[in-house]
Design an enzyme around this catalytic site. Structure first.
Site, PDB file in Angstrom:
ATOM      1  N   GLY A  34      12.194   7.615 -35.957  1.00 11.32           N
ATOM      2  CA  GLY A  34      11.384   8.557 -36.464  1.00 11.32           C
ATOM      3  C   GLY A  34      10.908   9.825 -36.405  1.00 11.32           C
ATOM      4  O   GLY A  34      10.311  10.876 -37.941  1.00 11.32           O
ATOM      5  N   GLY A  40      12.981  10.893 -28.039  1.00 10.63           N
ATOM      6  CA  GLY A  40      11.775  10.526 -27.462  1.00 10.63           C
ATOM      7  C   GLY A  40      10.799  10.849 -26.031  1.00 10.63           C
ATOM      8  O   GLY A  40      10.696  12.207 -26.790  1.00 10.63           O
ATOM      9  N   GLY A 178      -3.526  10.465 -11.396  1.00 12.82           N
ATOM     10  CA  GLY A 178      -1.330   9.714 -11.260  1.00 12.82           C
ATOM     11  C   GLY A 178      -0.659  10.656 -11.413  1.00 12.82           C
ATOM     12  O   GLY A 178      -0.342  11.912 -11.381  1.00 12.82           O
ATOM     13  N   VAL A 179       0.750  10.201 -12.045  1.00  7.53           N
ATOM     14  CA  VAL A 179       1.795  11.633 -11.897  1.00  7.53           C
ATOM     15  C   VAL A 179       1.244  12.654 -13.119  1.00  7.53           C
ATOM     16  O   VAL A 179       1.554  13.722 -12.426  1.00  7.53           O
ATOM     17  CB  VAL A 179       3.558  10.510 -12.337  1.00  7.53           C
ATOM     18  CG1 VAL A 179       4.652  12.057 -12.320  1.00  7.53           C
ATOM     19  CG2 VAL A 179       3.166   9.147 -11.619  1.00  7.53           C
ATOM     20  N   GLU A 199     -11.032  10.846 -10.004  1.00  7.00           N
ATOM     21  CA  GLU A 199     -10.124   9.404 -10.072  1.00  7.00           C
ATOM     22  C   GLU A 199     -11.102   8.905  -9.598  1.00  7.00           C
ATOM     23  O   GLU A 199     -11.793   8.414  -8.230  1.00  7.00           O
ATOM     24  CB  GLU A 199      -9.163  10.300  -8.939  1.00  7.00           C
ATOM     25  CG  GLU A 199      -8.237   8.853  -8.779  1.00  7.00           C
ATOM     26  CD  GLU A 199      -7.415   8.389  -9.695  1.00  7.00           C
ATOM     27  OE1 GLU A 199      -6.718   8.414 -10.386  1.00  7.00           O
ATOM     28  OE2 GLU A 199      -7.679   6.846  -9.230  1.00  7.00           O
ATOM     29  N   ARG A 269      -0.449   5.056 -19.451  1.00 11.59           N
ATOM     30  CA  ARG A 269       0.185   4.646 -20.611  1.00 11.59           C
ATOM     31  C   ARG A 269       0.452   3.055 -21.261  1.00 11.59           C
ATOM     32  O   ARG A 269      -0.010   2.345 -19.956  1.00 11.59           O
ATOM     33  CB  ARG A 269       1.539   5.358 -21.055  1.00 11.59           C
ATOM     34  CG  ARG A 269       1.212   6.656 -20.502  1.00 11.59           C
ATOM     35  CD  ARG A 269       2.371   7.547 -20.654  1.00 11.59           C
ATOM     36  NE  ARG A 269       3.476   7.050 -21.642  1.00 11.59           N
ATOM     37  CZ  ARG A 269       3.250   8.397 -22.460  1.00 11.59           C
ATOM     38  NH1 ARG A 269       2.813   8.877 -22.854  1.00 11.59           N
ATOM     39  NH2 ARG A 269       4.316   7.833 -24.071  1.00 11.59           N
ATOM     40  N   HIS A 441      24.744  20.912   7.950  1.00  9.07           N
ATOM     41  CA  HIS A 441      23.727  21.858   7.809  1.00  9.07           C
ATOM     42  C   HIS A 441      24.358  23.511   7.769  1.00  9.07           C
ATOM     43  O   HIS A 441      25.069  24.160   7.502  1.00  9.07           O
ATOM     44  CB  HIS A 441      24.425  22.364   9.512  1.00  9.07           C
ATOM     45  CG  HIS A 441      23.220  23.462   9.969  1.00  9.07           C
ATOM     46  ND1 HIS A 441      21.717  22.919  10.252  1.00  9.07           N
ATOM     47  CD2 HIS A 441      23.214  24.404  10.457  1.00  9.07           C
ATOM     48  CE1 HIS A 441      20.758  23.715  10.655  1.00  9.07           C
ATOM     49  NE2 HIS A 441      22.111  24.782  11.015  1.00  9.07           N
TER      50      HIS A 441
END
Ligand code: NAI
Length: 462
Positions: A34, A40, A178-179, A199, A269, A441
């Protein structure tokens, strides 16, 4: 009425990847979405735009903190916030158009609109109802709200509002370490905002290896983020230009408040499944609102499947993508499978933080005999050359068999480095297997090898 083999509801990373794989496997496939654009939450208001702002603000940090150290002199650039947001929007546009192109290439039909499932085997979008042998719920998640906190996406915002603020605020309170809170908090701290993170728990990033979390908090603190831990937020009151967060410290129940130009609510979420008609269909749900599935993504209704944030497990785009691919294979009569033991998690701050498999705390809880090999980026020449010697790689391996059980990295490019450990774990490798693999390296990935060496006879540069 069109007939499809598969209709997927939701065009995020779970849904669009599932669709492309279904089409590649010969199934007639449609995606219901939609939004104006595919991709998303992740592409439109999540992973991708936040990475653009993290990149831009990191560049500013480099100019201010490190350029002169390298002999690059000159006037310090300033931020044109409008142009920074335009750059972010351009990145979003390139990515969402890319999915549209892939849909055309793979002959996936995009049914534009919001879908409902009126009965098993049917999906209604607008005035039209379509039939499908299989229907996949890939509707993702939405920010979960705190009671008593009203979001206006201007002064009190979720991650969506935080990605499009009208100006860079002077001060910001982030609720939740959080993230999302730490990534967006980092962006604004680098742009000059005074950021305080409040937090509930006594540590940041719940679930993360405790040693990494402590180091992470210390480094973020040096970057200017302030932390109030063990604080339960009670409410937020807002005017048009300011908001005040009230919280109680859990240790003594004392009440406090913090005022700021913007408050970002980043307290997790929740699955987004409203409006699909799942109640009427009698679809079984989990107590925390996810769609209940068996080990093969099938719901309690025949022909109805679910993946991604809408079901249990970590709410991560790549977990949803893997489930999408696995389900496509199952629907095509193959044997799709997701190894939930090897799903990496990454925080895209600077330094990045990445992990896979068990933490030390989990291994202790399981009573498992393990060894930990650790290597500091201070011993990595490449990291020092780019001012990123802080942090370390920790590899956890079974004490007897040497099989790798987990890895935790805080340092440069951690989000990329973690994948060599993921591949090793997929192949059931030992720490010695990693340690005996030649690493070029000078690279950051030598630190991974050194940590693997530290599981055995010892690292070389420690
Ligand atoms: P989160 O679950 O990672 O963190 C929420 C934090 O809020 C927790 O530390 C929790 O203790 C705290 N909290 C909850 N209620 C509180 C209260 N009343 N007062 C104070 N603190 C409180 O959720 P977040 O950061 O919102 O992210 C949501 C989802 O999106 C997560 O599953 C995350 O993995 C995913 N995500 C992943 C990203 C990545 O992989 N880089 C980036 C952004 C999001």
């Amino acid at each position: 009425m069109a007939e499809f083999d598969v209709i997927i509801i939701g065009g995020g990373p779970g849904g669009y990847v599932c669709a492309i794989r279904c089409a590649q496997l010969g199934l007639k496939t449609a995606v219901v979405e939609g939004r104006e654009t595919l991709g998303g939450t992740c592409l439109n208001v999540g992973c991708i735009p936040s990475k653009a702002l993290l990149h831009a603000s990191h560049q500013l940090h480099e100019v201010h903190e490190n350029f002169e150290k390298m002999g690059i002199m000159g006037a310090r650039p300033k931020v044109d916030w409008g142009r920074m947001l335009a750059y972010k929007d351009d990145v979003i546009g390139q990515n969402t158009k890319g999915i549209e192109f892939l849909f055309k290439k793979n002959k996936v039909t995009w049914l534009k609109g919001w879908g409902t499932i009126p009965e098993p085997g049917k999906v209604t979008v607008g005035d039209e109802t379509h039939a499908a042998k299989s229907i996949v719920i890939a509707t993702g998640s939405e920010p979960s709200m705190l009671p008593g906190v009203e979001i206006d996406e201007k002064v009190v915002v979720t991650s969506t509002g935080a990605l499009a603020l009208p100006k860079v605020p002077k001060s910001m309170v982030v609720i939740g370490a959080g993230v999302i809170g730490l990534e967006m908090g980092s962006v604004y701290a680098r742009l000059g905002t005074e950021v305080t993170v409040v937090e509930y728990l006594d540590a940041i990033t719940p679930g993360m290896d405790a040693e990494v979390a402590r180091t992470f908090q210390r480094i973020l603190g040096k970057q200017g983020l302030k932390f109030v831990l063990g604080a339960a937020v009670q409410g937020v009151s807002a005017t048009k230009t300011k908001a005040t967060v009230s919280y109680k410290l859990r240790k003594d129940d004392s009440e406090h408040s913090l005022a700021a130009d913007v408050v970002l609510v980043a307290t997790g979420r929740r699955p987004y499944t409203e409006g699909l008609g799942l109640d009427a269909l009698g679809v079984e749900m989990e107590p925390r609102g996810q769609v209940r599935t068996d080990g093969h993504f099938a719901t309690s209704v025949k022909g109805l499947y679910a993946i991604g944030d809408a079901i249990t497990g970590p709410m991560l785009a790549h977990k949803a993508e893997d489930e999408g691919m696995a389900l496509a294979e199952i629907l095509a009569g193959k044997h799709g499978h997701v190894n939930y033991g090897v799903i990496p998690g990454v925080v895209y701050t600077t330094p990045e933080v990445a992990s896979v498999g068990a933490t030390e705390e989990e291994l202790k809880e399981q009573g498992r005999a393990y060894k930990a090999g650790k290597f500091s980026f201070m011993g990595n020449g490449r990291a020092k050359a780019v001012f990123q010697g802080e942090g370390f790689v920790k590899i956890l391996a079974d004490k007897v068999t040497d099989r790798i059980l987990g890895a935790h990295i805080i340092g440069p490019a951690a989000g990329d480095l973690i994948h060599e450990v993921c591949v090793a774990m997929e192949f059931g490798a030992s720490a010695q297997d990693l340690a005996l693999t030649c690493h070029a390296h000078p690279t950051f990935s030598e630190a991974v090898r050194e940590a693997a060496l530290a599981c055995g006879d010892g690292a070389i540069h420690a």
